[in-house]
Enzyme design. Sequence first.
Site, PDB file in Angstrom:
ATOM      1  N   SER A   1      20.631  21.194  -0.704  1.00 47.28           N
ATOM      2  CA  SER A   1      19.709  21.736  -1.419  1.00 47.28           C
ATOM      3  C   SER A   1      20.391  22.915  -2.140  1.00 47.28           C
ATOM      4  O   SER A   1      19.938  23.586  -3.199  1.00 47.28           O
ATOM      5  CB  SER A   1      17.982  21.910  -1.413  1.00 47.28           C
TER       6      SER A   1
ATOM      7  N   VAL B   1      18.600  16.746   9.894  1.00 45.34           N
ATOM      8  CA  VAL B   1      19.783  15.856  10.676  1.00 45.34           C
ATOM      9  C   VAL B   1      19.495  16.003  12.614  1.00 45.34           C
ATOM     10  O   VAL B   1      20.028  15.465  12.795  1.00 45.34           O
ATOM     11  CB  VAL B   1      21.050  16.591   9.844  1.00 45.34           C
TER      12      VAL B   1
ATOM     13  N   TYR C   1      30.232  27.986  16.392  1.00 45.26           N
ATOM     14  CA  TYR C   1      30.762  27.042  14.903  1.00 45.26           C
ATOM     15  C   TYR C   1      32.082  26.575  14.651  1.00 45.26           C
ATOM     16  O   TYR C   1      32.152  24.979  14.474  1.00 45.26           O
ATOM     17  CB  TYR C   1      30.857  28.342  13.440  1.00 45.26           C
TER      18      TYR C   1
END
Length: 254
Positions: free
Chosen positions: A16, A62, A154
Site C-alpha cells: 500500500s 501476514v 528488527y
Amino acid sequence: MLTPISGRSVIVTGASKGIGKGIARVFARQAAKVLVVSRNLAEAEASAAEIGNGASAFSADVGDFDQCRAMAEAALERHGGLDVLCANAGVYPQTVIEEMDPSEWDLVLGTNLKGNFLSVKACLPALKGSDQGRVILTSSITGPVTGFPGWSHYGASKSGQLGFMRTACIELARHGITVNAVLPGNIITEGLEGLGEDYLSTMAASIPLKKLGVVEDIGNAALFLASKEAAYITGQTIIVDGGQILPESLEALE
Ligand code: NAP
C-alpha cells in the site's frame, strides 16, 4: 534485456506504500498481474488504483495464516495462478532494549519473520503450479550486516529471514521455485520519513553515493530475481544500499 514478465501473477505484501508499492509498480509496468496486499484495504485500493495496469487490492495481515491463505486464493481466482511472491511487509518501531516491552518484540518478529513463513507456506500450493515459481523476500542491511540502536528486534527479524531463506530454497527447489532476498539500505519511504529529517540527512551523508535509495531500486532488483534469466540463482542476497555498508570509517567518505 530480460525476458518479459508480462502476464505473470505476482503478490506483493506491504504494497500500500513504500518499498512494496515500488515493487508492485515495477512489476505492473512490465504488464505483470499484481495483487497489492496490506492490512488497510482502503490504502491498498488507493495504491492499486495509482499503480494501474490491472493491479488490484487485497486486505491481509501476514501474521495470520488464514488471511495469508485467502491472499493466495485471491491471486489464483483473479490471475488464474501464482508465479511470484514478494514477501515485503514489515514494521520497524525503534526502541532500545532497556525500554522495549516484550510485546513489541513479538509484533516485529511476528510480522517480519513469522509473516514470511506464513506467506510462503500459504502461497506454496499455488506457486507449485507455476513453471517459474519465485519467492523474493525483503530483508535489510540492518541485522544481516549492520546494527543500529533501537532495532535489536528488527535486526533479529531481518537476519532470521535469511536463515529461513537458506532452508526454504532447498525445500522448494524440488518444485523449481527459487527463494532469494533483497537487502535494502536506506530507501525513502513513508515509514522512513517518519524517523525525521535528522535521521535522513545523517544517513545520506554516510552513504558513498550520498543519497538514499528510491523504492524502484528495490523493485528493479526484485524484477531481476523474478526473471527467467535468474532461474539458476537461489538462496542468495542482493544488497541495494548505495555502498552504505562499505566505508570503514568517516575518513573513507571524505
Ligand atoms: P512502510 O512504508 O512502513 O510500508 C509498510 C507496508 O507494510 C505497508 O503497506 C503496510 O500496510 C504493510 N504492513 C505492515 N504490517 C503488515 C502486516 N502485518 N500484514 C500485511 N501488511 C503489513 O515500510 P517500508 O519502508 O516500505 O518497508 C517495507 C519493507 O522493506 C519492510 O520489510 C522493511 O523492513 C524493509 N526495509 C525498508 C527499508 C527502508 O529504508 N525503508 C530498509 C531496509 C528494509 P498496513 O499497515 O496497512 O498493513
